[in-house]
Design a protein around this motif. Structure first.
Motif, short mmCIF file in Angstrom:
data_model
loop_
_atom_site.label_atom_id
_atom_site.label_comp_id
_atom_site.label_asym_id
_atom_site.label_seq_id
_atom_site.Cartn_x
_atom_site.Cartn_y
_atom_site.Cartn_z
N THR A 1 0.80 -1.31 0.14
CA THR A 1 -0.20 -0.11 0.00
C THR A 1 0.92 1.20 0.08
N ASN B 1 -0.41 3.93 1.35
CA ASN B 1 -1.03 4.53 2.56
C ASN B 1 -0.05 4.41 3.84
N ARG C 1 -5.27 0.62 -1.98
CA ARG C 1 -4.97 1.76 -1.41
C ARG C 1 -6.48 2.29 -1.08
#
Length: 577
Positions: free
Chosen positions: A85, A87, A292
C-alpha cells in the motif's frame, strides 16, 4: 449450577494444578509453576464458569503445557498474505488514520457493507430503529471474543461510542448529538438515542472500530497514545505490531475467534513511500496484492504488472470520484453563471486519458456517480472552449484590454489560485491550461497535506482539487453532502455550502423514514448540484485491484474494496496451474 460435564472437566483440570505444584520448579520450563497454575485457573473460570476475564486460548494453553513439560513446541504456522500500500502509517498509534482503516480487520465495526452495497451486521447480529430514526438498538453477536479472551459485551459497544464521541475529533458529532445510551445483558444489546433523526446511522457505524472497554478506559488521550502493540481486537485477527522501521503492520490470528477460521496465520500490510515503489514490489513477486484506500492500482502500471504473468486484476466501478471545488465566498466563483461557464473549459476525455489511462467516464453535472442509490441522469458535462468563452462573456466577464485574461467587475484581470496537495500535480497542470485557454488566469500553489487542511478550513484558496471516497459520498445525508455542508468538519470536508435550500435538503434526507420521499430528495439534490454547480466533477473512475493468481477468494464491496471481512475469511492459496 455447573453441569456434570463442566464439573468433571473442572475437577480434572484442578487436579492438574495440584500435580503441577508438586513438581520442582527446576524441572519445568517457562512458564513457572505458579504462572502455569494461574493460566489454568483463568482458563477454567472462563471456559467452565462462564466468567468474563482475560485468559489464554486452548492453543495457547497447549503451548504453555508443552513448554512446562519440556516438550518441543509445535511447528509454528508462518503462513502470511502480504499487501502492498502507499497509505503511509505515520505513528505507532491505533488512531493513526491508516492504522484505523486497516484495523477494521481486528476491531470490527458494528456493521459491514456487502458486495451489492447493502448493510448487514458484523460485530452486531442485527439492529432495530425507532419510527422517528432517533433510537437505534444493536444486538451484539453472542460469540464475539477479544484476543485476550474476554467476551465482547454491550458495555464495550456503549463505551466505544461514548469514548470516541468525546475524545476523537472526527467523531465529535456523536458526543454532541447522543442523548443517552443503555445496555441490556438479557438480549445482549445496546441502544443509542440521539437528539435528531439519523436515517443512515447503520452506515456510519460500518466505519467506526469497536474497542475493548477494559483496555481503553485507562487511556485518557487516545489520539496522543502511542504503542507498537499488540492491541487487543475482536476480529479474526488482532493488531500484533506497528513497525515504523520496517514500514509494516502485522495482524495475527485471534486465538479466541469463534467464526470461520482464516487460512493464513498472519496478514502483513507493507507501506511504501510511493506508488511506483509499491508497484515494483508487486512486479517482483514479494507482495500478493495491492490496496490503497478509496483508490485504484496506478492505471499506468496495470499492463506492466499483467505482463509478469503472475497477476490478474479485478475491475469495479467506484462511487468515488475526482473533482474541483470552488471557494463560494470568493468572486467571481460566487457566481453560478461563471462556475457553469468554466465547466465547458475542461477537456474531460483528455483528463480521463491522462489520469486514469482510460479507466474512467465523463461525469454528469449532477456530480453523483451511477453506482449510488437513486442516481439521476442529469446533463453530461461537455468540453467546448468556445462555449466557455461565450458564457463567461454573457456572465459579464470580458477581456477589455485584449491581453487574453478576462476581468472582474472592477476591471482587474481574474487570476485564480488553484491550491493542491501532493498527487494532484499533473491534473493541476491540465486545469491551468484549460482555464487559461478560456481566458481565466490560474496560479497553482502546491502545499503539504497539513497546510492544505488549514488553508481549506480557512477558505484561503479560489480553486482546489480533491477526491471523494466511497465513504465520503455516503456519509452525512449521502450523495456527497458530507463534503459540502458547512455545519460539518473534518480533514476532507470542504464545508462550503450554507444556503438554506441545500441545508434543508440535507435535513430532510436525514429525517425521512419514507423511501419514496428519500428518492425524491436524492433527485432534488442532484438537480441542485447540476444547477448551482458548487463543485465540478472531473471524472468518475474504476477501481482496478491486482492479485496474485496463486490466491483465490477475494471479495469486493463499494465501501472498502477488497479490504473486508469476507476477503480475509475466504482468501486462500491455490496450486499453480
Amino acid at each position: 449450577m455447573i453441569s456434570f460435564t463442566k464439573r468433571t472437566a473442572f475437577t480434572c483440570v484442578f487436579m492438574l494444578i495440584i500435580l503441577s505444584s508438586a513438581i520442582p520448579a527446576s524441572c519445568a520450563a517457562s512458564p513457572d509453576n505458579s504462572e502455569m497454575s494461574a493460566y489454568i485457573i483463568d482458563y477454567m473460570k472462563a471456559e467452565y464458569l462462564d466468567e468474563n476475564l482475560v485468559h489464554p486460548a486452548r492453543t495457547e494453553l497447549c503451548a504453555y503445557a508443552r513448554s512446562y513439560m519440556g516438550l518441543d513446541p509445535l511447528e509454528e504456522d508462518d503462513s502470511v498474505i502480504k499487501i502492498a500500500t502507499p497509505n503511509i502509517v505515520k505513528a505507532e498509534a491505533f488512531y493513526d488514520y491508516y492504522v484505523g482503516i486497516f484495523s477494521h480487520l481486528s476491531n470490527m465495526p458494528l456493521m459491514q457493507m456487502t458486495s451489492t452495497g447493502s448493510l448487514i451486521g458484523q460485530t452486531a447480529e442485527s439492529y432495530e430503529v425507532s419510527e422517528d430514526n432517533t433510537a437505534w438498538t444493536f444486538y451484539i453477536k453472542d460469540d464475539m471474543y477479544w484476543s485476550d479472551g474476554r467476551k465482547v459485551t454491550p458495555e464495550d459497544i456503549e463505551f466505544t461510542f461514548q469514548y470516541i464521541g468525546t475524545k476523537i475529533a472526527s467523531s465529535e458529532w456523536i458526543g454532541e448529538s447522543l442523548v443517552s445510551t443503555s445496555v441490556s445483558d438479557e438480549d445482549n444489546s445496546v441502544t443509542f438515542v440521539f437528539d435528531q433523526p439519523y436515517t443512515n446511522l447503520n452506515l456510519e457505524f460500518a466505519t467506526y472500530n469497536v474497542i475493548p472497554k477494559h483496555i481503553w478506559e485507562n487511556i485518557d488521550d487516545p489520539e496522543g497514545y502511542t504503542s507498537s502493540g499488540p492491541y487487543v481486537g475482536c476480529g479474526p485477527y488482532y493488531l500484533e505490531e506497528i513497525n515504523l522501521d520496517s514500514a509494516k503492520l502485522t495482524y495475527k490470528k485471534n486465538p479466541h475467534w469463534k467464526g470461520t477460521e482464516p487460512n493464513f496465520e498472519n496478514v502483513e500490510i507493507h507501506w511504501f513511500a510511493s506508488d511506483s515503489v509499491a508497484c515494483m514490489a508487486l512486479e517482483s513477486g514479494s507482495m500478493d496484492t495491492y490496496y490503497r484506500y478509496a483508490n485504484s492500482y496506478p492505471y499506468a502500471n496495470v499492463d506492466e504488472l499483467l505482463e509478469t504473468g503472475d497477476f490478474d486484476v479485478d475491475r469495479q466501478t467506484s462511487i468515488g470520484l475526482t473533482f474541483m471545488a470552488f471557494n463560494l465566498e470568493s468572486e467571481p466563483l460566487s457566481d453560478p453563471a461563471f462556475r457553469n461557464a468554466i465547466s465547458y473549459a475542461v477537456n474531460y476525455d483528455e483528463i480521463i486519458t491522462y489520469d486514469t489511462n482510460g479507466y474512467g467516464q465523463v461525469p454528469n453535472k449532477g456530480f453523483v456517480p451511477p453506482g449510488m442509490d437513486y442516481y439521476k441522469n442529469t446533463d453530461a458535462l461537455e468540453y467546448n472552449v468556445n462555449t466557455a468563452k461565450s458564457l463567461i462573456a454573457d456572465a459579464g466577464y470580458v477581456d477589455s484590454d485584449n491581453n487574453g485574461i478576462v476581468e472582474d467587475s472592477e476591471g482587474n484581470d481574474i487570476t485564480l489560485e488553484l491550491l493542491i496537495r501532493d498527487g494532484y500535480d499533473d491534473t493541476a497542470k491540465l486545469m491551468e491550461e484549460y482555464l487559461e485557454d478560456a481566458g481565466v488566469d490560474v496560479e497553482v500553489t502546491q502545499v503539504d497535506s497539513s497546510t492544505w487542511f488549514d488553508r481549506k478550513d480557512n477558505y484561503e484558496y479560489d480553486l482546489t482539487l480533491s477526491g471523494a471516497t466511497p465513504w465520503g459520498m455516503l456519509m452525512h445525508a449521502g450523495w456527497g453532502t458530507g463534503y459540502l455542508d458547512n455545519r460539518r468538519t473534518g480533514k476532507g470536508v470542504l464545508h462550503i455550502l450554507g444556503d438554506q435550500e441545500f441545508l434543508t435538503l440535507c435535513d430532510n434526507i436525514l429525517a425521512t423514514t419514507d423511501q419514496d420521499e428519500l428518492e425524491q430528495y436524492a433527485s432534488d439534490m442532484q438537480d441542485y448540484y447540476a444547477t448551482e454547480m458548487p463543485i465540478l466533477p472531473l471524472y468518475w473512475k474504476e477501481v482496478v485491484t491486482p492479485y496474485n493468481k496463486h490466491f483465490t477468494g477475494w471479495h469486493y464491496n463499494p465501501l472498502f474494496g477488497i479490504y473486508n471481512l469476507d476477503t480475509f475469511l475466504n482468501v486462500k492459496q491455490v496450486a499453480a496451474a
